[in-house]
Write a protein that holds these residues in place. Structure first.
Motif, PDB file in Angstrom:
ATOM      1  N   ILE A 284      42.040  33.106  41.777  1.00 27.22           N
ATOM      2  CA  ILE A 284      41.585  32.480  40.644  1.00 27.22           C
ATOM      3  C   ILE A 284      40.573  34.212  40.231  1.00 27.22           C
ATOM      4  O   ILE A 284      40.092  34.547  39.479  1.00 27.22           O
ATOM      5  CB  ILE A 284      40.835  31.461  41.140  1.00 27.22           C
ATOM      6  N   ILE A 285      39.768  34.569  41.581  1.00 27.50           N
ATOM      7  CA  ILE A 285      38.484  35.675  41.024  1.00 27.50           C
ATOM      8  C   ILE A 285      39.421  37.207  40.882  1.00 27.50           C
ATOM      9  O   ILE A 285      38.829  37.372  39.535  1.00 27.50           O
ATOM     10  CB  ILE A 285      37.636  36.235  42.465  1.00 27.50           C
ATOM     11  N   PHE A 286      40.400  37.405  41.130  1.00 23.54           N
ATOM     12  CA  PHE A 286      41.311  38.390  40.829  1.00 23.54           C
ATOM     13  C   PHE A 286      41.862  38.108  39.496  1.00 23.54           C
ATOM     14  O   PHE A 286      41.954  39.221  38.081  1.00 23.54           O
ATOM     15  CB  PHE A 286      42.264  38.663  42.118  1.00 23.54           C
ATOM     16  N   LEU A 287      41.908  37.218  39.029  1.00 16.84           N
ATOM     17  CA  LEU A 287      42.517  36.353  37.853  1.00 16.84           C
ATOM     18  C   LEU A 287      41.405  37.378  36.732  1.00 16.84           C
ATOM     19  O   LEU A 287      41.613  38.141  35.866  1.00 16.84           O
ATOM     20  CB  LEU A 287      43.181  35.457  37.756  1.00 16.84           C
ATOM     21  N   LEU A 288      40.283  36.389  36.975  1.00 17.82           N
ATOM     22  CA  LEU A 288      39.617  36.565  36.402  1.00 17.82           C
ATOM     23  C   LEU A 288      38.975  37.701  35.892  1.00 17.82           C
ATOM     24  O   LEU A 288      38.388  38.139  34.714  1.00 17.82           O
ATOM     25  CB  LEU A 288      38.048  35.591  36.864  1.00 17.82           C
TER      26      LEU A 288
END
Length: 132
Positions: free
Chosen positions: A21-25
């Motif tokens: 999720i952090i990578f996608l954000l």
């Protein structure tokens, strides 16, 4: 007497989905953000008549002429002339470079002088044309 075994609840937290999720954000914000660039602008006309103390005066004219303390300089000699003038100032902590820019001088010519003054720990003041 038969006792039932209790199943232990795992207190571990699975981090793999959180990193996804952090990578996608991170990708989302990188794609949607704008790269900040300083766009050229005209210097404003001054409303005040405040006179600040000055040690070094750098004059920039619209035709490209530059002078440091009334001595004409060109090209790479500008930074050397400002450095030499700052070295001659008695109190280095209160050194002030006043940039007198003629109306129509692009900010791209003022910015390097301000950076040079900041690197030498001197204050830089932009003197603009007073309102008539």
């Amino acid at each position: 007497m038969g006792l039932k075994k209790r199943s232990k609840v795992s207190a571990e937290f699975n981090m793999s989905s959180l990193t996804d999720i952090i990578f996608l954000l991170l990708i989302f914000f990188m794609l949607t953000s704008n790269i900040v660039q300083i766009k050229p602008f005209q210097l404003p006309i001054s409303d005040s008549q405040t006179v600040a103390p000055t040690n070094i005066v750098v004059q920039l004219e619209k035709d490209g002429a530059t002078s440091v303390n009334n001595i004409d300089v060109t090209g790479a000699a500008i930074s050397q002339a400002i450095s030499d003038a700052l070295a001659q100032v008695d109190d280095q902590d209160k050194a002030t470079v006043t940039i007198v820019a003629e109306t129509g001088v692009p900010f791209d010519r003022i910015q390097p002088i301000m950076k040079l003054a900041a690197s030498r720990r001197a204050r830089a003041i932009i003197a603009t044309q007073p309102r008539s």
